[in-house]
Design a protein around this motif. Structure first.
Motif, PDB file in Angstrom:
ATOM      1  N   THR A   1      83.243  75.706 -19.741  1.00  0.00           N
ATOM      2  CA  THR A   1      82.805  75.292 -18.403  1.00  0.00           C
ATOM      3  C   THR A   1      81.543  74.454 -18.533  1.00  0.00           C
ATOM      4  O   THR A   1      80.870  74.469 -19.573  1.00  0.00           O
ATOM      5  CB  THR A   1      82.498  76.521 -17.539  1.00  0.00           C
ATOM      6  OG1 THR A   1      81.400  77.235 -18.146  1.00  0.00           O
ATOM      7  CG2 THR A   1      83.710  77.429 -17.431  1.00  0.00           C
ATOM      8  N   PRO A   2      81.152  73.709 -17.486  1.00  0.00           N
ATOM      9  CA  PRO A   2      79.906  72.930 -17.564  1.00  0.00           C
ATOM     10  C   PRO A   2      78.690  73.778 -17.920  1.00  0.00           C
ATOM     11  O   PRO A   2      77.854  73.366 -18.729  1.00  0.00           O
ATOM     12  CB  PRO A   2      79.791  72.329 -16.161  1.00  0.00           C
ATOM     13  CG  PRO A   2      81.207  72.228 -15.680  1.00  0.00           C
ATOM     14  CD  PRO A   2      81.902  73.428 -16.249  1.00  0.00           C
ATOM     15  N   GLU A   3      78.600  74.954 -17.322  1.00  0.00           N
ATOM     16  CA  GLU A   3      77.463  75.834 -17.610  1.00  0.00           C
ATOM     17  C   GLU A   3      77.509  76.309 -19.059  1.00  0.00           C
ATOM     18  O   GLU A   3      76.480  76.353 -19.753  1.00  0.00           O
ATOM     19  CB  GLU A   3      77.477  77.039 -16.669  1.00  0.00           C
ATOM     20  CG  GLU A   3      77.292  76.703 -15.206  1.00  0.00           C
ATOM     21  CD  GLU A   3      78.558  76.157 -14.544  1.00  0.00           C
ATOM     22  OE1 GLU A   3      78.447  75.563 -13.457  1.00  0.00           O
ATOM     23  OE2 GLU A   3      79.662  76.315 -15.145  1.00  0.00           O
ATOM     24  N   ARG A   4      78.708  76.666 -19.513  1.00  0.00           N
ATOM     25  CA  ARG A   4      78.870  77.133 -20.880  1.00  0.00           C
ATOM     26  C   ARG A   4      78.605  76.013 -21.879  1.00  0.00           C
ATOM     27  O   ARG A   4      78.058  76.253 -22.968  1.00  0.00           O
ATOM     28  CB  ARG A   4      80.293  77.675 -21.053  1.00  0.00           C
ATOM     29  CG  ARG A   4      80.599  78.281 -22.402  1.00  0.00           C
ATOM     30  CD  ARG A   4      79.860  79.563 -22.624  1.00  0.00           C
ATOM     31  NE  ARG A   4      80.313  80.239 -23.836  1.00  0.00           N
ATOM     32  CZ  ARG A   4      79.600  81.111 -24.514  1.00  0.00           C
ATOM     33  NH1 ARG A   4      78.374  81.433 -24.091  1.00  0.00           N
ATOM     34  NH2 ARG A   4      80.076  81.692 -25.596  1.00  0.00           N
ATOM     35  N   THR A   5      78.977  74.785 -21.529  1.00  0.00           N
ATOM     36  CA  THR A   5      78.717  73.637 -22.399  1.00  0.00           C
ATOM     37  C   THR A   5      77.226  73.504 -22.678  1.00  0.00           C
ATOM     38  O   THR A   5      76.802  73.311 -23.829  1.00  0.00           O
ATOM     39  CB  THR A   5      79.253  72.347 -21.764  1.00  0.00           C
ATOM     40  OG1 THR A   5      80.685  72.421 -21.683  1.00  0.00           O
ATOM     41  CG2 THR A   5      78.866  71.121 -22.566  1.00  0.00           C
ATOM     42  N   ILE A   6      76.422  73.591 -21.642  1.00  0.00           N
ATOM     43  CA  ILE A   6      74.972  73.458 -21.819  1.00  0.00           C
ATOM     44  C   ILE A   6      74.421  74.632 -22.622  1.00  0.00           C
ATOM     45  O   ILE A   6      73.572  74.463 -23.512  1.00  0.00           O
ATOM     46  CB  ILE A   6      74.274  73.326 -20.456  1.00  0.00           C
ATOM     47  CG1 ILE A   6      74.672  71.986 -19.809  1.00  0.00           C
ATOM     48  CG2 ILE A   6      72.753  73.431 -20.602  1.00  0.00           C
ATOM     49  CD1 ILE A   6      74.150  71.796 -18.415  1.00  0.00           C
ATOM     50  N   GLU A   7      74.910  75.828 -22.343  1.00  0.00           N
ATOM     51  CA  GLU A   7      74.461  77.002 -23.094  1.00  0.00           C
ATOM     52  C   GLU A   7      74.777  76.857 -24.577  1.00  0.00           C
ATOM     53  O   GLU A   7      73.908  77.099 -25.441  1.00  0.00           O
ATOM     54  CB  GLU A   7      75.127  78.259 -22.536  1.00  0.00           C
ATOM     55  CG  GLU A   7      74.740  79.533 -23.273  1.00  0.00           C
ATOM     56  CD  GLU A   7      75.512  80.749 -22.808  1.00  0.00           C
ATOM     57  OE1 GLU A   7      75.447  81.790 -23.494  1.00  0.00           O
ATOM     58  OE2 GLU A   7      76.205  80.656 -21.766  1.00  0.00           O
ATOM     59  N   LEU A   8      76.022  76.449 -24.895  1.00  0.00           N
ATOM     60  CA  LEU A   8      76.409  76.267 -26.291  1.00  0.00           C
ATOM     61  C   LEU A   8      75.652  75.117 -26.933  1.00  0.00           C
ATOM     62  O   LEU A   8      75.273  75.186 -28.109  1.00  0.00           O
ATOM     63  CB  LEU A   8      77.919  76.031 -26.389  1.00  0.00           C
ATOM     64  CG  LEU A   8      78.807  77.220 -26.036  1.00  0.00           C
ATOM     65  CD1 LEU A   8      80.264  76.789 -25.943  1.00  0.00           C
ATOM     66  CD2 LEU A   8      78.653  78.331 -27.068  1.00  0.00           C
ATOM     67  N   GLY A   9      75.421  74.052 -26.160  1.00  0.00           N
ATOM     68  CA  GLY A   9      74.653  72.927 -26.666  1.00  0.00           C
ATOM     69  C   GLY A   9      73.235  73.327 -27.037  1.00  0.00           C
ATOM     70  O   GLY A   9      72.685  72.892 -28.055  1.00  0.00           O
ATOM     71  N   LYS A  10      72.622  74.170 -26.211  1.00  0.00           N
ATOM     72  CA  LYS A  10      71.267  74.643 -26.518  1.00  0.00           C
ATOM     73  C   LYS A  10      71.254  75.499 -27.776  1.00  0.00           C
ATOM     74  O   LYS A  10      70.365  75.385 -28.627  1.00  0.00           O
ATOM     75  CB  LYS A  10      70.719  75.425 -25.326  1.00  0.00           C
ATOM     76  CG  LYS A  10      70.347  74.556 -24.139  1.00  0.00           C
ATOM     77  CD  LYS A  10      69.809  75.398 -22.982  1.00  0.00           C
ATOM     78  CE  LYS A  10      69.382  74.512 -21.816  1.00  0.00           C
ATOM     79  NZ  LYS A  10      68.893  75.318 -20.664  1.00  0.00           N
ATOM     80  N   ARG A  11      72.274  76.371 -27.918  1.00  0.00           N
ATOM     81  CA  ARG A  11      72.356  77.218 -29.113  1.00  0.00           C
ATOM     82  C   ARG A  11      72.518  76.366 -30.370  1.00  0.00           C
ATOM     83  O   ARG A  11      71.855  76.592 -31.384  1.00  0.00           O
ATOM     84  CB  ARG A  11      73.538  78.187 -28.997  1.00  0.00           C
ATOM     85  CG  ARG A  11      73.359  79.304 -28.002  1.00  0.00           C
ATOM     86  CD  ARG A  11      74.551  80.249 -28.103  1.00  0.00           C
ATOM     87  NE  ARG A  11      74.558  81.248 -27.051  1.00  0.00           N
ATOM     88  CZ  ARG A  11      75.503  82.164 -26.908  1.00  0.00           C
ATOM     89  NH1 ARG A  11      76.532  82.176 -27.749  1.00  0.00           N
ATOM     90  NH2 ARG A  11      75.449  83.049 -25.933  1.00  0.00           N
ATOM     91  N   LEU A  12      73.447  75.408 -30.297  1.00  0.00           N
ATOM     92  CA  LEU A  12      73.688  74.559 -31.455  1.00  0.00           C
ATOM     93  C   LEU A  12      72.448  73.722 -31.777  1.00  0.00           C
ATOM     94  O   LEU A  12      72.058  73.587 -32.946  1.00  0.00           O
ATOM     95  CB  LEU A  12      74.887  73.650 -31.194  1.00  0.00           C
ATOM     96  CG  LEU A  12      75.268  72.672 -32.304  1.00  0.00           C
ATOM     97  CD1 LEU A  12      75.564  73.409 -33.605  1.00  0.00           C
ATOM     98  CD2 LEU A  12      76.468  71.822 -31.883  1.00  0.00           C
ATOM     99  N   GLY A  13      71.814  73.166 -30.742  1.00  0.00           N
ATOM    100  CA  GLY A  13      70.607  72.369 -30.954  1.00  0.00           C
ATOM    101  C   GLY A  13      69.496  73.171 -31.613  1.00  0.00           C
ATOM    102  O   GLY A  13      68.802  72.691 -32.521  1.00  0.00           O
ATOM    103  N   ARG A  14      69.311  74.421 -31.153  1.00  0.00           N
ATOM    104  CA  ARG A  14      68.282  75.269 -31.759  1.00  0.00           C
ATOM    105  C   ARG A  14      68.575  75.531 -33.228  1.00  0.00           C
ATOM    106  O   ARG A  14      67.664  75.519 -34.066  1.00  0.00           O
ATOM    107  CB  ARG A  14      68.178  76.596 -30.991  1.00  0.00           C
ATOM    108  CG  ARG A  14      67.413  76.508 -29.693  1.00  0.00           C
ATOM    109  CD  ARG A  14      67.033  77.895 -29.174  1.00  0.00           C
ATOM    110  NE  ARG A  14      68.213  78.714 -28.869  1.00  0.00           N
ATOM    111  CZ  ARG A  14      68.775  78.780 -27.673  1.00  0.00           C
ATOM    112  NH1 ARG A  14      68.288  78.065 -26.655  1.00  0.00           N
ATOM    113  NH2 ARG A  14      69.824  79.562 -27.463  1.00  0.00           N
ATOM    114  N   GLU A  15      69.847  75.772 -33.553  1.00  0.00           N
ATOM    115  CA  GLU A  15      70.210  76.054 -34.942  1.00  0.00           C
ATOM    116  C   GLU A  15      69.997  74.827 -35.824  1.00  0.00           C
ATOM    117  O   GLU A  15      69.514  74.943 -36.962  1.00  0.00           O
ATOM    118  CB  GLU A  15      71.658  76.522 -35.020  1.00  0.00           C
ATOM    119  CG  GLU A  15      72.132  76.903 -36.407  1.00  0.00           C
ATOM    120  CD  GLU A  15      71.335  78.045 -37.029  1.00  0.00           C
ATOM    121  OE1 GLU A  15      71.363  78.160 -38.273  1.00  0.00           O
ATOM    122  OE2 GLU A  15      70.687  78.817 -36.283  1.00  0.00           O
ATOM    123  N   ILE A  16      70.348  73.656 -35.319  1.00  0.00           N
ATOM    124  CA  ILE A  16      70.127  72.430 -36.100  1.00  0.00           C
ATOM    125  C   ILE A  16      68.634  72.197 -36.303  1.00  0.00           C
ATOM    126  O   ILE A  16      68.176  71.883 -37.419  1.00  0.00           O
ATOM    127  CB  ILE A  16      70.788  71.220 -35.408  1.00  0.00           C
ATOM    128  CG1 ILE A  16      72.316  71.389 -35.391  1.00  0.00           C
ATOM    129  CG2 ILE A  16      70.415  69.919 -36.119  1.00  0.00           C
ATOM    130  CD1 ILE A  16      73.039  70.357 -34.549  1.00  0.00           C
TER     131      ILE A  16
END
Length: 452
Positions: free
Chosen positions: A285-300
């Motif tokens: 979902t749009p909300e989940r996309t941003i949540e996952l994007g933040k998680r991935l960005g933090r890990e990178i």
């Protein structure tokens, strides 16, 4: 076995090849027009049910074409699309192309020989062919173009007449023989086997155009590049190209066994998408996309210290919104496909307000393919072959790719009776070393569907 095939397998030279008649029929992996619709309403479109292996008639040769005795080929995802008759049956491409008339009409048949990779030996050339002769060892590009179209001479991929051989055309490479245009051919890397060479050109050249060539993201030293599906046919070549360019490769995989294979390739950062809560191929979902994007960005950022300059995305619907979110300000998302679906959704605020770019890319023109092939011939890029099947088991090979239970490239032996043949420069092969040439071989043996 026909006399030409016997001669080839006995090591016949150019003169002897020319003395044997072309067979009137040959063995090929093909689809049947009568099967279109067989998967209507079926959830699991199992390609083993639609891919047939049997005799098909040898087509007439056009003046600018070449007949190649195919020693080996490989599975690309377009063969999966073809064999599921989705998103459209490929017989529609063949019928549409036949409307041009002339030699194009040959392609509209009740069978479609599929496959968009091949390594083999030239056995016949049309009267208009200048640069190739019987006996030449070649690899075949997947791209056919209209050389009389002006746009082709700016960039062959822009021409309206551009087609993917073995997908939008007939007489593809998963067969004992194939008919290609002379403008599709490049010299086979002499230190590679038939099956290694056959698993290279389509995916590697596609990755080259996306990342390295003038029509792509044009990565440079120090660039952080996020690569989805980094052990797939496209992704594993992308990792090598990022490393060769002096960049930092961040690979995303879907299983622990694939993470280990990715480390063999020398990827700088390896992320299992299950570890960031991103399982499956469904679109978030749009909300989940941003949540996952933040998680991935933090890990990178944790592992690299900064956001990616470039995101390499061919996965599509399941990842694209995250790609747009996670790439840095002014960065580029480059895409060449959508294996999880074509309907992409992303939050446009993160694109326009951060001056990001989305770059579409498709296959590669012949110059880009030649530049990429040269890197293999020099030993600067390595094949990513993991499994090899005989042609009679092409359905099993394609099923492995369809269910994403493979790593790297899945090869198919056609006329070659066994693996390991076709090497004409053993000195270079020895210098490079077998381990470097096959970093993914046996890295991830096939596992049952649903098992990581």
């Amino acid at each position: 076995m026909d006399s030409l095939t016997e001669a080839l397998l006995s090591g016949a030279g150019p003169d002897e090849i020319g003395r044997h008649e072309l067979p009137t029929e040959y063995e090929a992996a093909h689809l049947l027009a009568a099967d279109v619709g067989m998967f209507d309403g079926v959830e699991d479109k199992d390609v083993r049910k639609s891919l047939h292996v049997g005799r098909v008639p040898m087509p007439e040769l056009a003046p600018d074409e070449v007949v190649v005795a195919v020693m080996a080929s490989s599975i690309n995802y377009n063969t999966v699309w073809s064999a599921t008759f989705a998103p459209v049956p490929t017989f529609e491409f063949l019928k549409r192309g036949a409307h041009q008339g002339g030699y194009a009409a040959r392609h509209d048949l009740p069978h479609h020989v599929v496959g968009s990779d091949a390594a083999g030996i030239v056995v016949r050339v049309g009267p208009g062919v200048r640069h190739w002769k019987a006996g030449d060892h070649v690899v075949a590009s997947c791209v056919q173009v209209d050389e009389q179209e002006p746009a082709t001479h700016a960039d062959a991929m822009l021409g309206a007449g551009q087609k993917i051989w073995g997908y939008e055309t007939n007489f593809g490479g998963l067969a004992h023989y194939s008919v290609v245009r002379a403008s599709q051919l490049l010299p086979k890397p002499a230190h590679l086997t038939w099956e290694e060479s056959a698993g290279v050109l389509l995916t590697a050249a596609t990755s080259y155009r996306m990342l390295v060539g003038a029509n792509g993201a044009r990565i440079k030293q120090g660039d952080v590049v996020l690569i989805w599906g980094a052990t797939g046919g496209l992704g594993a070549f992308a990792v090598q190209m990022v490393k060769n360019a002096g960049g930092i490769a961040v690979g995303v995989v879907s299983a622990a066994r694939k993470a280990e294979a990715l480390r063999r390739l020398g990827c700088d950062v390896v992320i299992d998408r299950n570890d960031i809560g991103m399982g499956g191929d469904s679109a978030p979902t749009p909300e989940r996309t941003i949540e996952l994007g933040k998680r991935l960005g933090r890990e990178i950022r944790r592992q690299v210290g900064e956001d990616p300059h470039v995101v390499f995305d061919y996965v599509g619907r399941a990842t694209f919104g995250i790609s747009v979110f996670v790439v840095r300000k002014g960065g580029t998302v480059v895409t060449c496909g959508s294996s999880t679906g074509y309907d992409h959704h992303f939050d446009n605020r993160y694109l326009w307000m951060n001056l990001k770019r989305i770059l579409g890319s498709h296959a590669a023109n012949l110059q880009e393919q030649a530049e990429c092939n040269r890197l293999f011939r020099l030993g600067h890029l390595s094949p990513i072959l993991s499994e090899v099947f005989p042609l009679k088991d092409v359905g099993e090979a394609a099923r492995l790719v369809q269910t994403n239970r493979h790593t790297g490239k899945v090869g198919v032996l056609c006329l070659a009776p066994q693996e390991g043949l076709g090497v004409t420069d053993p000195v270079l092969r020895e210098k490079i070393g077998a381990a470097r040439l096959n970093p993914l071989r046996d890295a991830g043996a096939p596992v049952p569907a649903g098992v990581s």
